[in-house]
Motif scaffolding. Structure first.
Motif, PDB file in Angstrom:
ATOM      1  N   UNK A 442       0.822  -1.217   0.000  1.00 56.65           N
ATOM      2  CA  UNK A 442       0.000   0.000   0.000  1.00 56.65           C
ATOM      3  C   UNK A 442       0.850   1.259   0.000  1.00 56.65           C
ATOM      4  N   UNK A 443       0.264   2.343  -0.519  1.00 52.08           N
ATOM      5  CA  UNK A 443       0.939   3.633  -0.529  1.00 52.08           C
ATOM      6  C   UNK A 443       1.647   3.909  -1.841  1.00 52.08           C
ATOM      7  N   UNK A 444       2.065   5.147  -1.996  1.00 48.57           N
ATOM      8  CA  UNK A 444       2.800   5.562  -3.188  1.00 48.57           C
ATOM      9  C   UNK A 444       4.284   5.582  -2.872  1.00 48.57           C
ATOM     10  N   UNK A 445       5.077   4.948  -3.718  1.00 54.57           N
ATOM     11  CA  UNK A 445       6.517   4.897  -3.519  1.00 54.57           C
ATOM     12  C   UNK A 445       7.139   6.213  -3.978  1.00 54.57           C
ATOM     13  N   UNK A 446       7.777   6.932  -3.053  1.00 54.48           N
ATOM     14  CA  UNK A 446       8.406   8.204  -3.387  1.00 54.48           C
ATOM     15  C   UNK A 446       9.808   8.020  -3.947  1.00 54.48           C
ATOM     16  N   UNK A 447      10.587   7.165  -3.316  1.00 50.27           N
ATOM     17  CA  UNK A 447      11.929   6.902  -3.834  1.00 50.27           C
ATOM     18  C   UNK A 447      12.471   5.619  -3.230  1.00 50.27           C
ATOM     19  N   UNK A 448      13.524   5.094  -3.855  1.00 48.76           N
ATOM     20  CA  UNK A 448      14.283   3.966  -3.333  1.00 48.76           C
ATOM     21  C   UNK A 448      15.701   4.462  -3.134  1.00 48.76           C
ATOM     22  N   UNK A 449      16.199   4.328  -1.917  1.00 47.37           N
ATOM     23  CA  UNK A 449      17.498   4.903  -1.584  1.00 47.37           C
ATOM     24  C   UNK A 449      18.352   3.845  -0.910  1.00 47.37           C
ATOM     25  N   UNK A 450      19.566   4.245  -0.533  1.00 47.77           N
ATOM     26  CA  UNK A 450      20.463   3.367   0.208  1.00 47.77           C
ATOM     27  C   UNK A 450      20.868   4.027   1.516  1.00 47.77           C
ATOM     28  N   UNK A 451      20.963   3.223   2.546  1.00 50.08           N
ATOM     29  CA  UNK A 451      21.514   3.699   3.808  1.00 50.08           C
ATOM     30  C   UNK A 451      22.983   4.009   3.560  1.00 50.08           C
ATOM     31  N   UNK A 452      23.420   5.277   3.726  1.00 52.66           N
ATOM     32  CA  UNK A 452      24.812   5.605   3.413  1.00 52.66           C
ATOM     33  C   UNK A 452      25.822   4.949   4.338  1.00 52.66           C
ATOM     34  N   UNK A 453      25.378   4.428   5.476  1.00 51.77           N
ATOM     35  CA  UNK A 453      26.290   3.781   6.414  1.00 51.77           C
ATOM     36  C   UNK A 453      26.397   2.287   6.119  1.00 51.77           C
ATOM     37  N   UNK A 454      25.274   1.606   5.946  1.00 55.92           N
ATOM     38  CA  UNK A 454      25.283   0.157   5.749  1.00 55.92           C
ATOM     39  C   UNK A 454      25.206  -0.248   4.287  1.00 55.92           C
ATOM     40  N   UNK A 456      22.467  -0.783   2.692  1.00 48.99           N
ATOM     41  CA  UNK A 456      21.230  -1.521   2.444  1.00 48.99           C
ATOM     42  C   UNK A 456      20.181  -0.603   1.821  1.00 48.99           C
ATOM     43  N   UNK A 457      19.328  -1.181   0.989  1.00 49.15           N
ATOM     44  CA  UNK A 457      18.302  -0.398   0.322  1.00 49.15           C
ATOM     45  C   UNK A 457      17.109  -0.137   1.220  1.00 49.15           C
ATOM     46  N   UNK A 458      16.388   0.949   0.937  1.00 50.13           N
ATOM     47  CA  UNK A 458      15.180   1.280   1.685  1.00 50.13           C
ATOM     48  C   UNK A 458      14.229   2.056   0.786  1.00 50.13           C
ATOM     49  N   UNK A 459      12.957   2.003   1.109  1.00 51.69           N
ATOM     50  CA  UNK A 459      11.917   2.662   0.328  1.00 51.69           C
ATOM     51  C   UNK A 459      11.209   3.700   1.187  1.00 51.69           C
ATOM     52  N   UNK A 460      10.954   4.876   0.622  1.00 54.06           N
ATOM     53  CA  UNK A 460      10.160   5.900   1.294  1.00 54.06           C
ATOM     54  C   UNK A 460       8.786   5.912   0.659  1.00 54.06           C
ATOM     55  N   UNK A 461       7.762   5.717   1.480  1.00 53.52           N
ATOM     56  CA  UNK A 461       6.399   5.532   0.999  1.00 53.52           C
ATOM     57  C   UNK A 461       5.485   6.556   1.656  1.00 53.52           C
ATOM     58  N   UNK A 472      11.955  -1.853   4.047  1.00 56.29           N
ATOM     59  CA  UNK A 472      13.036  -2.536   3.355  1.00 56.29           C
ATOM     60  C   UNK A 472      12.611  -2.764   1.903  1.00 56.29           C
ATOM     61  N   UNK A 473      13.521  -3.259   1.079  1.00 55.07           N
ATOM     62  CA  UNK A 473      13.192  -3.477  -0.324  1.00 55.07           C
ATOM     63  C   UNK A 473      12.119  -4.538  -0.500  1.00 55.07           C
ATOM     64  N   UNK A 474      11.977  -5.439   0.479  1.00 56.52           N
ATOM     65  CA  UNK A 474      10.932  -6.460   0.387  1.00 56.52           C
ATOM     66  C   UNK A 474       9.618  -6.004   0.999  1.00 56.52           C
ATOM     67  N   UNK A 475       9.503  -4.719   1.347  1.00 60.01           N
ATOM     68  CA  UNK A 475       8.270  -4.176   1.883  1.00 60.01           C
ATOM     69  C   UNK A 475       8.133  -4.250   3.383  1.00 60.01           C
ATOM     70  N   UNK A 476       9.046  -4.919   4.082  1.00 65.27           N
ATOM     71  CA  UNK A 476       8.981  -4.989   5.544  1.00 65.27           C
ATOM     72  C   UNK A 476       9.093  -3.579   6.128  1.00 65.27           C
TER      73      UNK A 476
END
Length: 523
Positions: A442-454, A456-461, A472-476
């Motif tokens: 659910x929701x609108x995906x604004x962007x997919x980014x990376x944690x600059x420290x680790x 790992x990918x992340x999604x802003x919704x 997380x990239x798998x929606x968690x």
């Protein structure tokens, strides 16, 4: 000192958001499907007021104005302190801060004393950025250049976990990194004492190479000098481009021991050595290749030339070609308008109406859906998105996949590894073209980014109720119930919320680790 300022500007933009009024506290949002979101009690985020605008973070062992190496910090992340300046640039408001360093538990180990903290990134063949184990700490020295009157900045290179740090004696100029697009492996350059070029190891901070630049190349505001330096095959090369004169000059070459390698007088630019050769250009604008002794191995004859990789190099002359280190033509010339390499394949594309040429990693032609007069964009992970006859699809190598049913009109946000991320106004999806798997959220995906420290990918919704979440990239769901007017991002697994009037950093359980409110006197 435009380059030192640009490093700080990049992080300042990363750590701040658009100004908007603080939201009213809201109740916990509904859990999304079978996931368990973390809810932060936003009623705790009330502005604090003290005459001194005191810090709200705990200290490890008292105030420090420099990074003291220690073995038990764990990953360190930058946090903003006092506002230095607020200006308008290109019609946008830009605020500069002083930054400190803190642990993932919120303990401050360095007070906000740095003009910028830059977390270094390594570019993996231009497809995906990966974090390097080092960061650049830049500080204003309190001095001004006696000739230009500009502020003087000095930097140190430090481990991201604070286990080692160099002295603050360097100037890190983004132009020194070839192409200015992150750091290639073994390619991190800096200046020491204003005109000594050094190559630093981001694993240890050790100087792998150093050599003084000619006097004409010392930092000088009389012209806009764009520099580049590269290392490879036991050689360091560099060139300087004068934007005002529109020409490249002062080609340089050294051994790693700092011994100068003489170059032919007609050479005006030299690139990176690989497989024993380096592309070089003469005064007539033609490119050839030099050997390790600085002599022409392949005479100048091309209008464009790239370093060798895996036994071939891309050149242009009467079309694009791939040549061997012996100068033999392996492929081409191909009459194309552009040529690039993605996901192990070579693409030769143009606008004449004929099918484009696609080669696999063995330089064998493969069938491809890419055609001339097709609109396309390059994505991470070797993916290409294209439009033809109003239909959008994705391509990798010789394979093509149309967007899944029901998502034909959706927006393609980006690609990460094997997945394509799509969004519509009310839902978003992670799609794996090879298997057809489609995970919808659910929701609108604004962007997919990376944690600059680790890394790992992340999604802003953004959700229909106006709140935001990070997944997380798998929606968690990682952080939920985030306010609409704050831009969230991951920082070492923490949630950083950037507003125009404040910055807040939360732990995964919603605990407020840092809370800063800004009062810079500007509307």
């Amino acid at each position: 000192m435009k380059h030192a300022i640009s490093l700080g500007l990049a992080l300042a933009l990363f750590l701040t958001g658009c100004k908007a009024p603080a939201p009213a506290p809201s109740g916990p949002p509904e859990a999304a499907e079978s996931l368990s979101p973390v809810y932060a009690d936003w009623s705790r985020l009330t502005p604090y007021e003290t005459p001194e605008r005191a810090e709200v973070y705990p200290r490890r062992d008292g105030p420090h104005d420099t990074l003291l190496p220690a073995p038990d910090y764990g990953p360190l992340v930058p946090f903003p302190g006092a506002v230095m300046t607020t200006t308008w640039y290109a019609g946008e408001r830009v605020t500069s801060y002083l930054y400190g360093l803190m642990t993932l538990e919120g303990e401050a180990v360095v007070d906000p004393v740095y003009s910028s903290v830059t977390l270094l990134t390594r570019w993996n063949r231009g497809d995906t950025p990966d974090p390097l184990p080092a960061m650049v700490l830049t500080r204003y020295t309190g001095e001004k250049d006696p000739e230009t009157g500009e502020a003087v900045f000095r930097s140190a290179l430090a481990a991201r976990d604070g286990s080692w740090v160099t002295e603050e004696v360097y100037t890190f100029d983004p132009d020194l990194q070839y192409g200015g697009m992150g750091v290639e492996p073994g390619q991190f350059f800096a200046l020491r004492d204003e005109n000594v070029l050094v190559l630093l190891d981001p694993e240890t901070g050790a100087e792998l190479f150093s050599a003084p630049l000619p006097g004409a190349l010392s930092r000088d505001s009389r012209y806009d000098a764009l520099w580049s330096a590269q290392a490879g095959d036991g050689r360091v090369t560099g060139s300087c481009y004068d934007a005002f004169a529109g020409q490249t000059y002062h080609p340089l070459c050294w051994t790693l021991e700092g011994q100068a390698v003489p170059l032919p007088e007609e050479v005006t630019q030299v690139g990176r050595f690989s497989q024993g050769l380096a592309p070089a250009r003469n005064g007539g604008g033609q490119w050839g290749y030099l050997d390790a002794n600085g002599a022409w191995a392949i005479p100048p004859q091309y209008s464009y030339a790239r370093p060798f990789e895996n036994g071939s190099a891309l050149v242009r002359g009467g079309g694009f070609s791939l040549i061997s280190p012996a100068g033999e033509t392996l492929v081409g010339p191909v009459a194309a308008d552009t040529c690039f390499q993605r996901g192990g394949c070579w693409y030769f594309l143009g606008y004449s109406g004929d099918p484009g040429l696609v080669l696999d990693e063995n330089l064998q032609a493969v069938a491809s859906p890419l055609l001339y007069q097709t609109e396309y964009f390059l994505l991470d992970g070797g993916w290409i998105t294209l439009w033809k006859d109003g239909v959008q699809s994705v391509v990798r190598g010789a394979e093509q996949w149309p967007l899944p049913a029901g998502w034909e009109d959706s927006q393609l946000i980006c690609a990460r590894e094997e997945q394509i991320f799509l969004t519509s106004p009310e839902r978003w999806a992670a799609w794996t073209p090879q298997t057809g798997a489609l995970a919808v959220f659910p929701g609108a995906l604004e962007n997919v980014d990376r944690d600059p420290v680790t890394g790992t990918g992340c999604c802003r919704v953004s959700l229909p109720d106006g709140s935001r979440r990070l997944t997380a990239l798998d929606g968690a769901v990682l952080f939920d119930g985030l306010p609409e007017d704050a831009v969230p991002s991951l920082l070492g697994g923490l949630c950083q919320l950037s507003r125009g009037d404040s910055t807040t950093i939360l732990s995964p359980d919603g605990t407020v680790l840092l809370q800063r409110y800004w009062d810079d006197g500007m509307d």
